[in-house]
Design a protein around this motif. Structure first.
Motif, PDB file in Angstrom:
ATOM      1  N   PHE A   2     -42.110  46.790   4.916  1.00  0.00           N
ATOM      2  CA  PHE A   2     -40.195  46.327   3.590  1.00  0.00           C
ATOM      3  C   PHE A   2     -40.235  45.550   4.078  1.00  0.00           C
ATOM      4  CE2 PHE A   2     -35.951  46.132   2.616  1.00  0.00           C
ATOM      5  CZ  PHE A   2     -36.386  46.425   0.848  1.00  0.00           C
ATOM      6  N   GLU A   3     -40.212  45.011   5.237  1.00  0.00           N
ATOM      7  CA  GLU A   3     -39.489  43.498   5.728  1.00  0.00           C
ATOM      8  C   GLU A   3     -40.835  43.124   5.164  1.00  0.00           C
ATOM      9  OE1 GLU A   3     -39.076  46.194   7.368  1.00  0.00           O
ATOM     10  OE2 GLU A   3     -36.294  46.299   8.056  1.00  0.00           O
ATOM     11  N   THR A   4     -42.227  42.982   5.857  1.00  0.00           N
ATOM     12  CA  THR A   4     -43.332  42.183   5.360  1.00  0.00           C
ATOM     13  C   THR A   4     -42.973  41.533   3.706  1.00  0.00           C
ATOM     14  OG1 THR A   4     -44.123  43.689   6.736  1.00  0.00           O
ATOM     15  CG2 THR A   4     -45.157  42.059   6.125  1.00  0.00           C
ATOM     16  N   ILE A   5     -42.930  42.687   2.745  1.00  0.00           N
ATOM     17  CA  ILE A   5     -43.078  42.307   1.427  1.00  0.00           C
ATOM     18  C   ILE A   5     -41.834  41.748   1.340  1.00  0.00           C
ATOM     19  CG2 ILE A   5     -42.495  43.376  -0.731  1.00  0.00           C
ATOM     20  CD1 ILE A   5     -43.686  45.968  -0.063  1.00  0.00           C
ATOM     21  N   ALA A  86     -40.868  39.327 -12.039  1.00  0.00           N
ATOM     22  CA  ALA A  86     -40.239  38.070 -11.626  1.00  0.00           C
ATOM     23  C   ALA A  86     -38.879  38.158 -11.153  1.00  0.00           C
ATOM     24  CB  ALA A  86     -40.694  36.540 -12.507  1.00  0.00           C
ATOM     25  N   LEU A  87     -37.973  38.742 -11.610  1.00  0.00           N
ATOM     26  CA  LEU A  87     -36.643  39.527 -11.415  1.00  0.00           C
ATOM     27  C   LEU A  87     -36.524  40.121 -10.998  1.00  0.00           C
ATOM     28  CD1 LEU A  87     -35.954  39.933 -15.590  1.00  0.00           C
ATOM     29  CD2 LEU A  87     -35.065  38.385 -13.852  1.00  0.00           C
ATOM     30  N   ALA A  88     -37.419  41.381 -10.369  1.00  0.00           N
ATOM     31  CA  ALA A  88     -37.685  41.880  -9.212  1.00  0.00           C
ATOM     32  C   ALA A  88     -37.227  41.034  -8.216  1.00  0.00           C
ATOM     33  CB  ALA A  88     -38.477  43.457  -9.725  1.00  0.00           C
ATOM     34  N   THR A  89     -39.294  41.194  -7.900  1.00  0.00           N
ATOM     35  CA  THR A  89     -39.650  39.846  -6.710  1.00  0.00           C
ATOM     36  C   THR A  89     -38.541  39.162  -6.490  1.00  0.00           C
ATOM     37  OG1 THR A  89     -40.608  38.540  -8.061  1.00  0.00           O
ATOM     38  CG2 THR A  89     -42.301  40.916  -6.932  1.00  0.00           C
ATOM     39  N   ALA A  90     -37.718  38.498  -7.299  1.00  0.00           N
ATOM     40  CA  ALA A  90     -36.585  37.628  -6.885  1.00  0.00           C
ATOM     41  C   ALA A  90     -35.388  38.252  -5.649  1.00  0.00           C
ATOM     42  CB  ALA A  90     -35.793  36.086  -8.047  1.00  0.00           C
ATOM     43  N   ASP A  91     -35.495  39.285  -5.702  1.00  0.00           N
ATOM     44  CA  ASP A  91     -34.506  40.202  -5.254  1.00  0.00           C
ATOM     45  C   ASP A  91     -35.428  41.182  -4.835  1.00  0.00           C
ATOM     46  OD1 ASP A  91     -31.785  40.933  -3.260  1.00  0.00           O
ATOM     47  OD2 ASP A  91     -30.651  40.954  -5.489  1.00  0.00           O
ATOM     48  N   ALA A  92     -35.921  41.706  -4.138  1.00  0.00           N
ATOM     49  CA  ALA A  92     -36.802  42.289  -3.867  1.00  0.00           C
ATOM     50  C   ALA A  92     -36.122  43.250  -3.087  1.00  0.00           C
ATOM     51  CB  ALA A  92     -37.649  42.323  -3.124  1.00  0.00           C
ATOM     52  N   GLU A  93     -35.179  43.011  -2.162  1.00  0.00           N
ATOM     53  CA  GLU A  93     -34.330  43.340  -1.482  1.00  0.00           C
ATOM     54  C   GLU A  93     -33.050  45.218  -2.151  1.00  0.00           C
ATOM     55  OE1 GLU A  93     -32.436  41.272   2.138  1.00  0.00           O
ATOM     56  OE2 GLU A  93     -31.683  42.811   2.712  1.00  0.00           O
ATOM     57  N   THR A  94     -33.265  44.754  -2.573  1.00  0.00           N
ATOM     58  CA  THR A  94     -32.022  45.073  -4.123  1.00  0.00           C
ATOM     59  C   THR A  94     -32.450  45.828  -4.571  1.00  0.00           C
ATOM     60  OG1 THR A  94     -30.783  43.593  -4.280  1.00  0.00           O
ATOM     61  CG2 THR A  94     -30.050  44.630  -5.640  1.00  0.00           C
ATOM     62  N   TYR A  95     -33.723  45.707  -5.005  1.00  0.00           N
ATOM     63  CA  TYR A  95     -34.012  46.102  -6.631  1.00  0.00           C
ATOM     64  C   TYR A  95     -35.591  47.316  -5.756  1.00  0.00           C
ATOM     65  CZ  TYR A  95     -32.481  42.886  -9.040  1.00  0.00           C
ATOM     66  OH  TYR A  95     -31.696  42.591 -10.262  1.00  0.00           O
ATOM     67  N   LEU A  96     -36.229  47.060  -4.640  1.00  0.00           N
ATOM     68  CA  LEU A  96     -36.908  48.830  -4.096  1.00  0.00           C
ATOM     69  C   LEU A  96     -35.969  49.091  -3.799  1.00  0.00           C
ATOM     70  CD1 LEU A  96     -39.585  45.432  -2.792  1.00  0.00           C
ATOM     71  CD2 LEU A  96     -39.388  46.656  -4.778  1.00  0.00           C
ATOM     72  N   THR A  97     -35.098  48.650  -3.102  1.00  0.00           N
ATOM     73  CA  THR A  97     -33.950  50.057  -2.978  1.00  0.00           C
ATOM     74  C   THR A  97     -33.176  50.709  -3.802  1.00  0.00           C
ATOM     75  OG1 THR A  97     -32.464  48.268  -2.211  1.00  0.00           O
ATOM     76  CG2 THR A  97     -34.101  48.901  -0.283  1.00  0.00           C
ATOM     77  N   SER A  98     -33.095  50.321  -5.236  1.00  0.00           N
ATOM     78  CA  SER A  98     -32.421  50.676  -5.910  1.00  0.00           C
ATOM     79  C   SER A  98     -33.090  52.176  -6.837  1.00  0.00           C
ATOM     80  CB  SER A  98     -32.369  49.267  -6.728  1.00  0.00           C
ATOM     81  OG  SER A  98     -31.443  50.443  -8.359  1.00  0.00           O
TER      82      SER A  98
END
Ligand code: HEM
Length: 173
Positions: A2-5, A86-98
């Protein structure tokens, strides 16, 4: 992992955060593509759900109307996916864990699968009608997958609405 991504995506996240014109344009593209694609799809679903065809020609016209929307709807879906990523990868930390984000992705996947089923059913219906044009009215010999097509149209209508609602919740949670 996750940190790498998130580390790989950091330059894009920084660039996106520093450029308001870009972030506004990406969100506008997401909403516009959703508006056009969803609007066309929901309009076609509604017409199909309200239709009560009584002749092979009327069945053909109802399926052909649905088929005519596919090009623009698919182009809009491409726009939705590209801008959404583009939206999701601009704040991956928030979205990937939501969880809500993943619920939205799951519902979106169902919408795509339903769209594929709808295209298959509508092609079946058009083929069946083409083989039975000599029949004057839908008689016992005419077995068309009309119920399945209506089911897909109803599911499409509902899934577009649920994805939209989840999109608003994701953006505001
Ligand atoms: C692969 C597909 C998709 C991805 C990756 C995606 C991703 C996102 C993300 C990350 C946001 C939050 C944006 C923000 O920070 O404001 C968002 C917002 C939103 N999305 Fe999507 N989305 C996708 C598909 C869709 C679809 C199919 C719809 C509509 C049916 C939709 C409707 C919305 C809405 C209404 C918002 C709220 C915008 C706002 O209020 O700011 N999305 N999307």
């Amino acid at each position: 992992m996750f940190e790498t991504i998130t580390a790989l995506l950091q330059p894009w996240a920084d660039y996106y955060a520093e450029h308001t014109t870009l972030s506004t344009a990406v969100l506008a593209a997401h909403l516009l593509a959703m508006f056009v694609g969803g609007g066309l799809a929901i309009g076609a679903d509604r017409r199909l759900l309200l239709a009560e065809p009584g002749t092979p020609e009327a069945y053909r016209a109802a399926a052909a109307d649905l088929q005519a929307q596919h090009g623009l709807v698919i182009a809009s879906l491409v726009g939705i996916v590209v801008s959404g990523l583009a939206l999701a990868t601009a704040d991956a930390e928030t979205y990937l864990t939501s969880r809500i984000y993943w619920a939205k992705m799951g519902t979106f996947a169902l919408l795509l699968l339903n769209g594929l089923r709808m295209r298959r059913t509508e092609a079946q219906l058009l083929r069946a009608v083409a083989n039975t044009t000599e029949l004057s009215v839908a008689g016992p010999q005419l077995t068309l997958p009309w119920g399945a097509l209506r089911q897909s149209a109803g599911a499409s209508f509902a899934l577009w609405c649920v994805v939209l609602l989840l999109g608003v919740v994701v953006a505001n949670s």
